[in-house]
Design a protein around this motif. Sequence first.
Motif, PDB file in Angstrom:
ATOM      1  N   MET A 185      -1.952 -16.567  -4.671  1.00 41.71           N
ATOM      2  CA  MET A 185      -3.086 -15.737  -5.070  1.00 41.71           C
ATOM      3  C   MET A 185      -2.722 -14.251  -5.005  1.00 41.71           C
ATOM      4  N   ALA A 186      -3.030 -13.527  -6.068  1.00 39.90           N
ATOM      5  CA  ALA A 186      -2.803 -12.080  -6.118  1.00 39.90           C
ATOM      6  C   ALA A 186      -4.145 -11.366  -6.038  1.00 39.90           C
ATOM      7  N   ILE A 187      -4.228 -10.372  -5.161  1.00 38.48           N
ATOM      8  CA  ILE A 187      -5.468  -9.628  -4.957  1.00 38.48           C
ATOM      9  C   ILE A 187      -5.188  -8.136  -5.123  1.00 38.48           C
ATOM     10  N   ALA A 188      -5.884  -7.513  -6.052  1.00 39.71           N
ATOM     11  CA  ALA A 188      -5.769  -6.068  -6.249  1.00 39.71           C
ATOM     12  C   ALA A 188      -7.024  -5.408  -5.685  1.00 39.71           C
ATOM     13  N   VAL A 189      -6.845  -4.594  -4.646  1.00 39.83           N
ATOM     14  CA  VAL A 189      -7.959  -3.836  -4.065  1.00 39.83           C
ATOM     15  C   VAL A 189      -7.938  -2.452  -4.710  1.00 39.83           C
ATOM     16  N   ARG A 190      -8.920  -2.179  -5.542  1.00 44.35           N
ATOM     17  CA  ARG A 190      -8.967  -0.908  -6.266  1.00 44.35           C
ATOM     18  C   ARG A 190      -9.575   0.149  -5.357  1.00 44.35           C
ATOM     19  N   ARG A 191      -8.765   1.080  -4.950  1.00 44.02           N
ATOM     20  CA  ARG A 191      -9.175   2.085  -3.971  1.00 44.02           C
ATOM     21  C   ARG A 191      -9.161   3.477  -4.599  1.00 44.02           C
ATOM     22  N   TRP A 192     -10.325   4.107  -4.629  1.00 46.62           N
ATOM     23  CA  TRP A 192     -10.447   5.405  -5.291  1.00 46.62           C
ATOM     24  C   TRP A 192     -10.263   6.548  -4.287  1.00 46.62           C
ATOM     25  N   ARG A 193      -9.693   7.626  -4.773  1.00 44.96           N
ATOM     26  CA  ARG A 193      -9.598   8.854  -3.982  1.00 44.96           C
ATOM     27  C   ARG A 193     -10.596   9.902  -4.474  1.00 44.96           C
ATOM     28  N   LEU A 247       0.830  -1.206   0.000  1.00 44.20           N
ATOM     29  CA  LEU A 247       0.000   0.000   0.000  1.00 44.20           C
ATOM     30  C   LEU A 247       0.857   1.246   0.000  1.00 44.20           C
ATOM     31  N   THR A 248       0.229   2.379  -0.250  1.00 39.28           N
ATOM     32  CA  THR A 248       0.930   3.660  -0.207  1.00 39.28           C
ATOM     33  C   THR A 248       0.521   4.505   0.989  1.00 39.28           C
ATOM     34  N   ARG A 249      -0.648   4.196   1.574  1.00 40.14           N
ATOM     35  CA  ARG A 249      -1.126   4.942   2.737  1.00 40.14           C
ATOM     36  C   ARG A 249      -1.371   3.981   3.898  1.00 40.14           C
ATOM     37  N   PRO A 250      -0.602   4.102   4.974  1.00 37.25           N
ATOM     38  CA  PRO A 250      -0.730   3.171   6.109  1.00 37.25           C
ATOM     39  C   PRO A 250      -1.906   3.543   7.015  1.00 37.25           C
ATOM     40  N   ASP A 251      -3.121   3.471   6.481  1.00 36.19           N
ATOM     41  CA  ASP A 251      -4.288   3.893   7.258  1.00 36.19           C
ATOM     42  C   ASP A 251      -5.301   2.767   7.450  1.00 36.19           C
ATOM     43  N   LEU A 252      -4.866   1.523   7.290  1.00 33.19           N
ATOM     44  CA  LEU A 252      -5.760   0.397   7.544  1.00 33.19           C
ATOM     45  C   LEU A 252      -6.066   0.284   9.033  1.00 33.19           C
ATOM     46  N   PHE A 253      -7.303  -0.097   9.349  1.00 33.43           N
ATOM     47  CA  PHE A 253      -7.718  -0.287  10.741  1.00 33.43           C
ATOM     48  C   PHE A 253      -7.617  -1.782  11.039  1.00 33.43           C
ATOM     49  N   MET A 254      -6.535  -2.161  11.715  1.00 32.67           N
ATOM     50  CA  MET A 254      -6.229  -3.577  11.883  1.00 32.67           C
ATOM     51  C   MET A 254      -7.306  -4.360  12.635  1.00 32.67           C
ATOM     52  N   PRO A 255      -7.961  -3.800  13.661  1.00 33.41           N
ATOM     53  CA  PRO A 255      -9.038  -4.566  14.311  1.00 33.41           C
ATOM     54  C   PRO A 255     -10.145  -4.970  13.346  1.00 33.41           C
ATOM     55  N   ALA A 256     -10.420  -4.140  12.322  1.00 31.13           N
ATOM     56  CA  ALA A 256     -11.436  -4.500  11.337  1.00 31.13           C
ATOM     57  C   ALA A 256     -10.980  -5.682  10.495  1.00 31.13           C
ATOM     58  N   LYS A 275       4.702   5.427  -4.145  1.00 29.43           N
ATOM     59  CA  LYS A 275       3.772   5.581  -5.265  1.00 29.43           C
ATOM     60  C   LYS A 275       3.291   4.213  -5.719  1.00 29.43           C
ATOM     61  N   GLU A 276       2.283   4.205  -6.594  1.00 34.48           N
ATOM     62  CA  GLU A 276       1.679   2.949  -6.992  1.00 34.48           C
ATOM     63  C   GLU A 276       2.633   2.052  -7.779  1.00 34.48           C
ATOM     64  N   GLU A 277       3.594   2.655  -8.466  1.00 34.71           N
ATOM     65  CA  GLU A 277       4.587   1.833  -9.157  1.00 34.71           C
ATOM     66  C   GLU A 277       5.360   0.972  -8.165  1.00 34.71           C
ATOM     67  N   ASP A 278       5.589   1.522  -6.957  1.00 31.85           N
ATOM     68  CA  ASP A 278       6.260   0.743  -5.916  1.00 31.85           C
ATOM     69  C   ASP A 278       5.378  -0.414  -5.445  1.00 31.85           C
ATOM     70  N   VAL A 279       4.074  -0.163  -5.343  1.00 36.76           N
ATOM     71  CA  VAL A 279       3.139  -1.213  -4.936  1.00 36.76           C
ATOM     72  C   VAL A 279       3.146  -2.352  -5.948  1.00 36.76           C
ATOM     73  N   LEU A 280       3.085  -2.008  -7.236  1.00 30.75           N
ATOM     74  CA  LEU A 280       3.106  -3.032  -8.277  1.00 30.75           C
ATOM     75  C   LEU A 280       4.402  -3.831  -8.257  1.00 30.75           C
ATOM     76  N   ALA A 281       5.531  -3.140  -8.078  1.00 29.41           N
ATOM     77  CA  ALA A 281       6.816  -3.830  -8.034  1.00 29.41           C
ATOM     78  C   ALA A 281       6.906  -4.750  -6.816  1.00 29.41           C
ATOM     79  N   SER A 282       6.405  -4.278  -5.680  1.00 34.48           N
ATOM     80  CA  SER A 282       6.430  -5.087  -4.458  1.00 34.48           C
ATOM     81  C   SER A 282       5.537  -6.316  -4.603  1.00 34.48           C
ATOM     82  N   MET A 283       4.367  -6.132  -5.196  1.00 30.86           N
ATOM     83  CA  MET A 283       3.473  -7.271  -5.411  1.00 30.86           C
ATOM     84  C   MET A 283       4.129  -8.321  -6.293  1.00 30.86           C
TER      85      MET A 283
END
Length: 250
Positions: A158-166, A86-95, A113-121
């Motif tokens: 398994m690869a999972i892409a969560v499409r998150r809009w701003r 991810l690029t924004r560490p704002d996940l709520f772990m209890p959820a 940036k998202e290019e880093d996310v793709l490379a990491s995946m």
Amino acid sequence: MSAAREQVLADLRERIAALSGGTAKRVGCLSFGVPEIDAVLPGGGLAHGALHEFAGGGSGTVDGSAAALFAAGVAARTKGQIVWCLTRPDLFMPALAQAGLHPKRVVFVEGDKEEDVLASMEECLSYGGLGAVVGELVRLPMTASRRLQLAAEKTGTMAIAVRRWRRQTEANDFGQPTASTTRWRVSVLPSEDLPVPGVGRARWLLELMRSRAGECAEFEIGACDDKGRIHLSPGSGDRSNTSRRSLYSA
């Protein structure tokens, strides 16, 4: 060959590979355990070694959270560690934990940036031995999705892409073609009725927008429980071819 026998053989392959110092390629599918949903998916579930997309039904935080929780429930039912890029560490772990994904199983990889996310995946998928690799993305270009699909096929992860809009305009990119095996959209519905005053289990409208070699469908389901499981809401029915706490912090 029965599903039970296939699962036994897959487990044996993994154990043999572990004894020999290698990593077995996971084959087969991850069943939802809901016959109406599994029936519309080739193989009877979400394919291992494939890319799957999940997005909220709108551009708002609530539907986006539902999509992420659905993805977390899927990841929770795989075997092994989970990498979440991810690029924004704002996940709520209890959820995530409420959706069955225990914090000890998750390794977070943050990029600028998202290019880093793709490379990491892609790197994590190529490593193998993981239950699933999740990445939060606004856009998923065809070339990038092909690379992820190929990397997933190579190791069986398994690869999972969560499409998150701003912004609302970014949601339009979800209609662009990708190499994903399945594409899903999750929207929040009113919670289940209770016989007493209170808030029942959250409900979602689950839409299968694309399935390679399969059909589209939509279902009304109960949200993931603490084991990552979903269930079909009473009176939902398959229409083929046709708690609202936010997961993200402000």
